[in-house]
Scaffold this motif. Structure first.
Motif, PDB file in Angstrom:
ATOM      1  N   THR A 113      -4.371   9.088   3.443  1.00  0.00           N
ATOM      2  CA  THR A 113      -5.164   9.131   4.670  1.00  0.00           C
ATOM      3  C   THR A 113      -5.354   7.726   5.236  1.00  0.00           C
ATOM      4  OG1 THR A 113      -7.292   8.842   3.541  1.00  0.00           O
ATOM      5  CG2 THR A 113      -6.456  11.122   3.795  1.00  0.00           C
ATOM      6  N   ALA A 114      -5.681   7.681   6.522  1.00  0.00           N
ATOM      7  CA  ALA A 114      -5.981   6.392   7.154  1.00  0.00           C
ATOM      8  C   ALA A 114      -7.166   5.732   6.466  1.00  0.00           C
ATOM      9  CB  ALA A 114      -6.267   6.595   8.639  1.00  0.00           C
ATOM     10  N   GLU A 115      -8.161   6.530   6.082  1.00  0.00           N
ATOM     11  CA  GLU A 115      -9.341   5.974   5.401  1.00  0.00           C
ATOM     12  C   GLU A 115      -8.957   5.322   4.074  1.00  0.00           C
ATOM     13  OE1 GLU A 115     -13.818   7.267   3.991  1.00  0.00           O
ATOM     14  OE2 GLU A 115     -12.353   8.848   4.394  1.00  0.00           O
ATOM     15  N   GLU A 116      -8.104   5.978   3.274  1.00  0.00           N
ATOM     16  CA  GLU A 116      -7.677   5.402   1.996  1.00  0.00           C
ATOM     17  C   GLU A 116      -6.881   4.121   2.220  1.00  0.00           C
ATOM     18  OE1 GLU A 116      -6.949   4.420  -1.877  1.00  0.00           O
ATOM     19  OE2 GLU A 116      -8.456   5.792  -1.090  1.00  0.00           O
ATOM     20  N   GLN A 117      -5.983   4.136   3.202  1.00  0.00           N
ATOM     21  CA  GLN A 117      -5.197   2.933   3.491  1.00  0.00           C
ATOM     22  C   GLN A 117      -6.102   1.794   3.923  1.00  0.00           C
ATOM     23  OE1 GLN A 117      -1.721   3.454   5.932  1.00  0.00           O
ATOM     24  NE2 GLN A 117      -1.650   1.306   6.506  1.00  0.00           N
ATOM     25  N   GLN A 118      -7.031   2.067   4.816  1.00  0.00           N
ATOM     26  CA  GLN A 118      -7.927   1.017   5.293  1.00  0.00           C
ATOM     27  C   GLN A 118      -8.858   0.529   4.191  1.00  0.00           C
ATOM     28  OE1 GLN A 118      -9.478   2.747   8.902  1.00  0.00           O
ATOM     29  NE2 GLN A 118      -7.489   2.589   9.903  1.00  0.00           N
ATOM     30  N   ALA A 160       2.930   8.723   6.725  1.00  0.00           N
ATOM     31  CA  ALA A 160       1.975   8.297   5.697  1.00  0.00           C
ATOM     32  C   ALA A 160       1.719   9.454   4.739  1.00  0.00           C
ATOM     33  CB  ALA A 160       0.674   7.854   6.342  1.00  0.00           C
ATOM     34  N   THR A 161       1.558   9.125   3.469  1.00  0.00           N
ATOM     35  CA  THR A 161       1.239  10.142   2.469  1.00  0.00           C
ATOM     36  C   THR A 161      -0.177   9.960   1.919  1.00  0.00           C
ATOM     37  OG1 THR A 161       2.278   8.825   0.718  1.00  0.00           O
ATOM     38  CG2 THR A 161       3.654  10.468   1.829  1.00  0.00           C
ATOM     39  N   ILE A 192       0.869  -1.170   0.000  1.00  0.00           N
ATOM     40  CA  ILE A 192       0.000   0.000   0.000  1.00  0.00           C
ATOM     41  C   ILE A 192       0.907   1.220   0.000  1.00  0.00           C
ATOM     42  CG2 ILE A 192      -1.768   1.284   1.247  1.00  0.00           C
ATOM     43  CD1 ILE A 192      -2.785  -1.436   2.258  1.00  0.00           C
ATOM     44  N   GLU A 193       1.056   1.795  -1.189  1.00  0.00           N
ATOM     45  CA  GLU A 193       1.919   2.964  -1.346  1.00  0.00           C
ATOM     46  C   GLU A 193       1.393   4.115  -0.509  1.00  0.00           C
ATOM     47  OE1 GLU A 193       4.766   3.333  -2.974  1.00  0.00           O
ATOM     48  OE2 GLU A 193       4.792   1.397  -4.013  1.00  0.00           O
ATOM     49  N   GLY A 194       2.253   4.694   0.293  1.00  0.00           N
ATOM     50  CA  GLY A 194       1.889   5.851   1.087  1.00  0.00           C
ATOM     51  C   GLY A 194       1.318   5.526   2.453  1.00  0.00           C
ATOM     52  N   GLY A 195       1.112   4.256   2.731  1.00  0.00           N
ATOM     53  CA  GLY A 195       0.567   3.863   4.026  1.00  0.00           C
ATOM     54  C   GLY A 195       1.663   3.635   5.052  1.00  0.00           C
ATOM     55  N   ASN A 196       1.265   3.414   6.282  1.00  0.00           N
ATOM     56  CA  ASN A 196       2.215   3.052   7.324  1.00  0.00           C
ATOM     57  C   ASN A 196       1.534   2.135   8.333  1.00  0.00           C
ATOM     58  OD1 ASN A 196       0.701   4.737   8.996  1.00  0.00           O
ATOM     59  ND2 ASN A 196       2.262   6.315   9.175  1.00  0.00           N
ATOM     60  N   HIS A 197       2.314   1.646   9.276  1.00  0.00           N
ATOM     61  CA  HIS A 197       1.815   0.679  10.253  1.00  0.00           C
ATOM     62  C   HIS A 197       0.753   1.295  11.151  1.00  0.00           C
ATOM     63  CE1 HIS A 197       2.172  -1.858  13.972  1.00  0.00           C
ATOM     64  NE2 HIS A 197       2.020  -2.781  13.038  1.00  0.00           N
ATOM     65  N   ARG A 198       0.967   2.531  11.540  1.00  0.00           N
ATOM     66  CA  ARG A 198       0.037   3.194  12.457  1.00  0.00           C
ATOM     67  C   ARG A 198      -1.382   3.234  11.901  1.00  0.00           C
ATOM     68  NH1 ARG A 198       0.645   9.299  14.921  1.00  0.00           N
ATOM     69  NH2 ARG A 198      -1.200   9.179  16.221  1.00  0.00           N
ATOM     70  N   GLN A 199      -1.522   3.517  10.630  1.00  0.00           N
ATOM     71  CA  GLN A 199      -2.857   3.647  10.031  1.00  0.00           C
ATOM     72  C   GLN A 199      -3.488   2.305   9.702  1.00  0.00           C
ATOM     73  OE1 GLN A 199      -2.561   7.998   7.966  1.00  0.00           O
ATOM     74  NE2 GLN A 199      -2.413   6.277   6.599  1.00  0.00           N
ATOM     75  N   HIS A 200      -2.728   1.223   9.770  1.00  0.00           N
ATOM     76  CA  HIS A 200      -3.269  -0.094   9.435  1.00  0.00           C
ATOM     77  C   HIS A 200      -4.489  -0.419  10.291  1.00  0.00           C
ATOM     78  CE1 HIS A 200      -3.370  -4.281   8.173  1.00  0.00           C
ATOM     79  NE2 HIS A 200      -3.435  -4.614   9.443  1.00  0.00           N
ATOM     80  N   ALA A 201      -4.388  -0.128  11.565  1.00  0.00           N
ATOM     81  CA  ALA A 201      -5.516  -0.402  12.459  1.00  0.00           C
ATOM     82  C   ALA A 201      -5.697   0.729  13.466  1.00  0.00           C
ATOM     83  CB  ALA A 201      -5.315  -1.723  13.175  1.00  0.00           C
ATOM     84  N   ASP A 202      -5.273   1.931  13.097  1.00  0.00           N
ATOM     85  CA  ASP A 202      -5.438   3.116  13.931  1.00  0.00           C
ATOM     86  C   ASP A 202      -4.711   2.963  15.267  1.00  0.00           C
ATOM     87  OD1 ASP A 202      -6.236   5.702  14.354  1.00  0.00           O
ATOM     88  OD2 ASP A 202      -8.248   5.177  15.005  1.00  0.00           O
TER      89      ASP A 202
END
Length: 65
Positions: free
Chosen positions: A40-45, A37-38, A17-27
């Motif tokens: 949003t958490a919503e886009e990553q999820q 992250a580049t 997932i380009e632009g994502g990170n571990h923190r946003q994976h499950a908030d």
């Protein structure tokens, strides 16, 4: 994180997932060495959900009669 990723079996499917990170994976709260992250958490999820549905659909078509 790459070292942990490398422990997965070679046969495992991986989704990047380009632009994502571990923190946003499950908030999660802040994670050391997480990166910025580049997207949003919503886009990553949403991408995680789409990949999970695709995997489940494929698995069901192969193993469930």
């Amino acid at each position: 994180m790459i070292q942990k990723h490398m422990q997965a079996p070679h046969s495992a499917d991986r989704v990047l997932i380009e632009g994502g990170n571990h923190r946003q994976h499950a908030d999660y709260s802040f994670q050391r060495d997480d990166g910025i992250a580049t997207i949003t958490a919503e886009e990553q999820q949403n991408q995680i959900i789409a990949a999970t549905i695709q995997f489940s659909t494929l698995w069901n078509s192969q193993f469930v009669n």
